[in-house]
Scaffold this active site. Structure first.
Site, PDB file in Angstrom:
ATOM      1  N   HIS A  13       0.859  -1.203   0.000  1.00  0.00           N
ATOM      2  CA  HIS A  13       0.000   0.000   0.000  1.00  0.00           C
ATOM      3  C   HIS A  13       0.887   1.242   0.000  1.00  0.00           C
ATOM      4  O   HIS A  13       1.556   1.534   0.991  1.00  0.00           O
ATOM      5  CB  HIS A  13      -0.892   0.016   1.257  1.00  0.00           C
ATOM      6  N   HIS A  15       1.480   5.445  -2.067  1.00  0.00           N
ATOM      7  CA  HIS A  15       1.040   6.508  -2.982  1.00  0.00           C
ATOM      8  C   HIS A  15       2.261   7.038  -3.718  1.00  0.00           C
ATOM      9  O   HIS A  15       3.166   7.584  -3.089  1.00  0.00           O
ATOM     10  CB  HIS A  15       0.378   7.647  -2.197  1.00  0.00           C
ATOM     11  N   LYS A  97      -9.872  -0.216  -4.853  1.00  0.00           N
ATOM     12  CA  LYS A  97      -9.794   0.464  -3.556  1.00  0.00           C
ATOM     13  C   LYS A  97     -11.093   1.169  -3.222  1.00  0.00           C
ATOM     14  O   LYS A  97     -11.627   1.936  -4.020  1.00  0.00           O
ATOM     15  CB  LYS A  97      -8.652   1.489  -3.613  1.00  0.00           C
ATOM     16  N   HIS A 134     -10.173   1.527   2.821  1.00  0.00           N
ATOM     17  CA  HIS A 134      -9.850   2.542   3.829  1.00  0.00           C
ATOM     18  C   HIS A 134     -11.011   2.499   4.814  1.00  0.00           C
ATOM     19  O   HIS A 134     -12.095   2.993   4.523  1.00  0.00           O
ATOM     20  CB  HIS A 134      -9.719   3.929   3.186  1.00  0.00           C
ATOM     21  N   HIS A 172      -3.999  -0.199   6.336  1.00  0.00           N
ATOM     22  CA  HIS A 172      -3.382   0.631   7.378  1.00  0.00           C
ATOM     23  C   HIS A 172      -4.193   0.665   8.668  1.00  0.00           C
ATOM     24  O   HIS A 172      -4.651   1.716   9.098  1.00  0.00           O
ATOM     25  CB  HIS A 172      -3.094   2.056   6.871  1.00  0.00           C
ATOM     26  N   ASP A 245       1.983   2.824   3.308  1.00  0.00           N
ATOM     27  CA  ASP A 245       1.153   4.013   3.118  1.00  0.00           C
ATOM     28  C   ASP A 245       2.022   5.252   2.905  1.00  0.00           C
ATOM     29  O   ASP A 245       1.640   6.361   3.261  1.00  0.00           O
ATOM     30  CB  ASP A 245       0.190   4.220   4.296  1.00  0.00           C
TER      31      ASP A 245
HETATM   32  C1  NCD Z   1      -2.943   9.343   2.003  1.00  0.00           C
HETATM   33  C2  NCD Z   1      -2.566  10.322   0.882  1.00  0.00           C
HETATM   34  O1  NCD Z   1      -1.908  11.323   1.201  1.00  0.00           O
HETATM   35  O2  NCD Z   1      -2.883  10.066  -0.269  1.00  0.00           O
HETATM   36  N1  NCD Z   1      -2.832   9.987   3.264  1.00  0.00           N
HETATM   37  C3  NCD Z   1      -2.711   9.410   4.464  1.00  0.00           C
HETATM   38  O3  NCD Z   1      -2.744  10.116   5.479  1.00  0.00           O
HETATM   39  N2  NCD Z   1      -2.536   8.127   4.607  1.00  0.00           N
HETATM   40  C4  NCD Z   1      -4.294   8.789   1.767  1.00  0.00           C
HETATM   41  C5  NCD Z   1      -4.632   7.582   2.598  1.00  0.00           C
HETATM   42  O4  NCD Z   1      -4.078   6.491   2.418  1.00  0.00           O
HETATM   43  O5  NCD Z   1      -5.502   7.684   3.476  1.00  0.00           O
HETATM   44 ZN    ZN Z   2      -2.825   5.295   1.720  1.00  0.00          ZN
END
Ligand code: NCD
Ligand code: ZN
Length: 343
Positions: A13, A15, A97, A134, A172, A245
């Site tokens: 997981h 971004h 997702k 989520h 998460h 994450d």
């Molecule tokens: C994530 C993001 O910045 O895209 N932020 C976070 O606090 N984890 C989004 C997410 O996974 O909730």
């Molecule tokens: Zn995330």
């Protein structure tokens, strides 16, 4: 122990963002992970097969490691249909997702009225596509610290009951409630756990001043929850696996009157987990968590290579400067770690 070697790990997981940012985020992850499940919360979100595959190409172009494999996800919205699922599901796009609308960064386009998606979940179950969730309710009257617990009762348990064969990753997780729920389920439900939720609790966010770089969603919880997460990973249960994450935001958007949620941990991810497991006296459980449980749950083969971590102290950089001059403050910036990836 001063050195350990484990099967090459994967990050289930994270971004990467898009555009120029990929030149920063993709190599930072590919330095130690073979595969990564890439979140689709771009603006606009990645909702179709075509968008996911073209995003995948942009990621591949940004990787300096030939062997890195991005695994793409579809962002579920109220417009997603069962035929979009059937079309997309593949080796390249193994999962979709679910963000409840308004739950986190870039989730405005997401789902309101989760039951409306039941036909989509049915097609995912039939097609063997994983559902990544989520898990937080978003009703404004619900306290932010209770949002994950309520999501389990209101949505997650009903989805699992209705679609018992659908593989669900509760992403998460941050609470004892979530860890215990996952343990109570059969083999179709698992969870990812981030380094920050193992390492920190809400005091690290709020005591002595607000620490915007420790702000992520779901928000850090009480230390009793942190301890329960530490217990379940130390137990070696195969229901829990690595998902950083890692979520970059520029310094000025985090250090702001309304700061963004997300910790950019790619620079120190595997080292942080090694340190956490070592501190817990559970270093022998790191390989399962980082390299075995994820692929086993996803139904993929485990990686063939290895990485080596050495007990050496080093400091996470205070900041990373992007080509356009913007700074990112990485998670754990300026702090010392005592495990290092050997190159
Ligand atoms: C994530 C993001 O910045 O895209 N932020 C976070 O606090 N984890 C989004 C997410 O996974 O909730
Ligand atoms: Zn995330």
């Amino acid at each position: 122990m001063t050195q350990i070697s484990i099967t090459k790990p994967d990050d289930w997981h994270l971004h990467f963002r898009d555009g120029e940012m990929l030149n920063e985020t993709v190599p930072a992850t590919a330095r130690c992970f073979k595969r990564a499940i890439v979140m689709p919360n771009l603006v606009p979100p990645v909702t179709t097969k075509a968008q996911a595959l073209s995003y995948r190409n942009r990621i591949l172009q940004a990787s300096d490691v030939d062997s890195f494999t991005p695994l793409m996800t579809l962002y579920l919205t109220n417009e997603t249909t069962p035929s979009m699922i059937k079309e997309a599901v593949s080796e390249e796009i193994p999962a979709a997702k679910l963000y409840p609308a308004g739950a986190t960064t870039n989730s405005d386009a997401a789902v309101s009225g989760i039951e409306a998606l039941y036909p989509v979940f049915e097609s995912m179950s039939d097609a063997g596509m994983l559902l990544l969730i989520h898990g937080e309710v978003t009703d404004s009257h619900v306290d932010i610290f209770d949002r994950e617990k309520l999501f389990i009762e209101q949505h997650l348990a009903p989805i699992h009951d209705r679609f018992p064969d659908l593989k669900i990753v509760f992403e998460h997780i941050t609470t004892a409630d979530a860890a215990d729920f996952v343990l109570s389920c059969d083999q179709h439900v698992a969870a990812t756990i981030t380094p920050q939720h193992l390492l920190l609790n809400r005091n690290d966010l709020l005591v002595g001043g607000i620490r915007p770089h420790n702000y992520c969603l779901p928000v850090l919880k009480r230390n009793v929850h942190q301890r329960r997460l530490q217990e379940v990973v130390s137990s070696g249960s195969s229901k829990f696996f690595l998902g950083t994450d890692s979520a970059p935001h520029t310094k000025h958007t985090k250090e702001s009157a309304c700061g963004c949620a997300g910790c950019y941990s790619a620079w120190s991810a595997i080292e942080l987990y090694a340190q956490i497991f070592d501190d817990l006296g559970a270093l022998d459980k790191l390989e399962g968590f980082a390299s075995h449980h994820g692929p086993d749950f996803y139904g993929l083969s485990r990686n063939s290579g290895h990485i080596t971590l050495t007990k050496t102290s080093w400091r996470v950089p205070e900041k990373i400067t992007l080509k356009n001059g913007d700074d990112i403050v990485p998670f754990y910036a300026g702090q010392e770690l005592n495990w290092k990836l050997s190159t």
